[in-house]
Design an enzyme around this catalytic site. Structure first.
Site, short mmCIF file in Angstrom:
data_model
loop_
_atom_site.label_atom_id
_atom_site.label_comp_id
_atom_site.label_asym_id
_atom_site.label_seq_id
_atom_site.Cartn_x
_atom_site.Cartn_y
_atom_site.Cartn_z
N GLN A 263 1.26 -1.28 0.36
CA GLN A 263 -0.22 -0.03 0.56
C GLN A 263 0.58 1.74 0.11
OE1 GLN A 263 -3.59 -0.24 -0.50
NE2 GLN A 263 -2.77 -2.17 -0.54
N HIS A 266 1.95 2.89 -3.46
CA HIS A 266 0.69 4.11 -4.00
C HIS A 266 1.25 5.38 -4.05
CE1 HIS A 266 -2.85 1.39 -5.24
NE2 HIS A 266 -2.51 0.66 -4.06
N GLU A 332 -9.10 2.04 5.67
CA GLU A 332 -9.89 1.63 4.86
C GLU A 332 -9.80 0.58 4.09
OE1 GLU A 332 -8.90 2.64 -0.19
OE2 GLU A 332 -7.39 2.67 1.02
N HIS A 333 -8.34 -0.21 4.81
CA HIS A 333 -8.22 -1.39 4.43
C HIS A 333 -7.51 -2.47 5.85
CE1 HIS A 333 -7.33 0.02 0.91
NE2 HIS A 333 -8.06 -0.93 -0.01
N ASP A 366 -7.54 -5.39 -4.30
CA ASP A 366 -7.66 -4.53 -4.63
C ASP A 366 -7.99 -5.44 -6.28
OD1 ASP A 366 -6.57 -2.38 -3.67
OD2 ASP A 366 -4.54 -2.74 -3.52
N HIS A 425 -53.28 19.91 7.68
CA HIS A 425 -52.95 18.95 7.61
C HIS A 425 -53.98 18.07 8.22
CE1 HIS A 425 -49.00 19.98 6.71
NE2 HIS A 425 -48.51 19.38 7.29
#
Length: 435
Positions: A263, A266, A332-333, A366, A425
């Site tokens: 990771q 990236h 996230e992961h 992924d 109403h």
């Protein structure tokens, strides 16, 4: 190489945990002014603005902003055979897993003649963004398109930046993936301008506005999505990727180090975090990281990410504390590599996607797990979910009451309407039952 945060002996509150988690310094608001100017430029000048932005930010004017169908067909025909096979397998797996995300229609009978129906309607048109930048992401085409198609979206527009290497065309692997999925509306445009174009439309290239925009991108793309929210829906403001691994002494240190590096590859701002109750295991991982990080192709990028304030090895007293830390982080992961993974999983409430065991690395997710890799970052998994068919669905309630069913609740309606000082109403109901 990577910092250590020692939380042993501490019992932080939820608020204190939020202050302790390592984070990259990313402030979407710093890009907001620039993103707004780019969006306004596209709204005012249309295709001319998109062409100028392509030259300025991508280094090449798009050969054609609307990609000809012949280019998509050629890209499919020339896809590397192994890449095509992998994409087709990924498409099949994501389609199968996504099918489970379509809620069935439900009817609730509240009495004779009183029925409330729940149905889920797809939006009509979506815009999907696939970034360029440091890597090519055909997998993101799959992860964005398949859920929209599963939801029943009929009109899909895909945008991706023009590439200098390919004469101002969208990367052919991106086009090939789009073609495999039957996408025919593709635009060579990127960044904040592309988000503005999808949200507001560009009449001189026949681009109609969309109802939802999804897909990852840089800080300017995130800022643009924030700006157009309300005009159109968005999935999230995606930030740098992140992985958090909960591991004990039974885990394989080499696997854990490799997953952290995967990771960090990236982006320099990518976050790689290990949480463990074993100082000895932490030392093993630290040694393995030296080898993995220095031997991989993008080692320079990886080393910056691992040394950044967003990455850390976190020491805790026990795995229950590890779960509490993870929930405060909202990764996230999340990988769980411990002897009793179910016990740790029971304490987890916030994570974009959870990978259990030594043979479920984030890399699997992924590409080929069948799950979606468009996930909330920056702690957003504490209150939101990843991309799925539900992203493109609108829940609607359909109310069916006959005369007797309405009459049965008319007095209650009158009482509540009167208490709220909204007599009309009550009168709307009373009109149906003249005395």
């Amino acid at each position: 190489m990577i910092q250590t945060i020692d939380l042993r002996g501490l019992t932080p509150s939820r608020a204190e945990f939020l202050d302790l988690v390592p984070r990259a310094v990313t402030d979407v608001s710093v890009a907001q002014g620039a993103a707004e100017a780019l969006i306004d430029d596209v709204r005012e000048r249309g295709a001319a603005a998109l062409r100028a932005q392509a030259v300025r930010f991508d280094g090449a004017e798009a050969a054609s902003i609307r990609v000809p169908q012949s280019d998509i067909d050629d890209a499919v025909a020339t896809l590397d055979a192994d890449v095509r096979a992998a994409l087709e397998e990924a498409i099949d797996r994501v389609r199968s897993a996504t099918a489970a995300q379509i809620p069935p229609a439900q009817s609730t009978v509240l009495g004779d003649g009183a029925v409330v129906e729940q149905r889920w309607q797809p939006v009509d048109r979506v815009g999907l963004y696939v970034p360029g930048g440091k890597a090519v992401y055909p997998s993101s085409v799959v992860m964005n398109v398949v859920p929209a198609q599963a939801a029943g979206v009929e009109s899909i527009a895909l945008a991706s930046p023009p590439q200098v290497e390919f004469g101002g065309r969208v990367h052919p692997t991106i086009l090939g993936a789009a073609g495999l999925l039957g996408i025919t509306e593709v635009y060579a445009m990127g960044g904040a301008g592309a988000i503005g174009a999808l949200a507001y439309g560009v009449s001189d290239i026949g681009l109609e506005p969309v109802q939802i925009i999804t897909g990852p991108g840089n800080v300017y793309v995130a800022a643009a999505k924030r700006l157009v929210r309300g005009r159109t829906g968005i999935d999230s403001e995606a930030g740098p990727t992140e992985i958090l691994i909960i591991a004990d002494e039974t885990a394989n240190a080499r696997y854990v180090a490799a997953d952290l590096v995967s990771q960090a590859e990236h982006d320099e701002l990518a976050a790689a975090v290990l949480v463990t109750n074993s100082p000895a295991f932490a030392d093993e991982v630290r040694l393995e990281l030296e080898g993995c990080a220095n031997s991989t192709l993008h080692s320079e990028r990886v080393l910056v990410a691992l040394r950044g304030q967003q990455s850390a090895i976190v020491l805790v007293d026990d795995l229950a504390a590890a779960a509490r830390f993870s929930d405060a982080y909202g990764p996230e992961h999340l990988e769980i590599q411990v002897a009793d993974s179910d016990a740790v999983l029971a304490g987890i409430h916030s994570a974009g996607a959870i990978f259990i065991g030594a043979y479920a690395p984030v890399s699997l997710g992924d590409y080929l797990a069948g799950s979606n890799h468009v996930l909330p970052t920056g702690g957003q998994s504490r209150f939101s979910s990843g991309l799925g068919a539900y992203t493109f669905l609108k829940p609607q309630q359909v109310i069916r009451y006959d005369r007797d069913a309405l009459e049965a609740v008319s007095q209650n309606i009158h009482a509540l309407a009167t208490s709220e000082n909204l007599p009309a109403h009550a009168e709307a109901v009373a009109a149906r039952f003249p005395r």
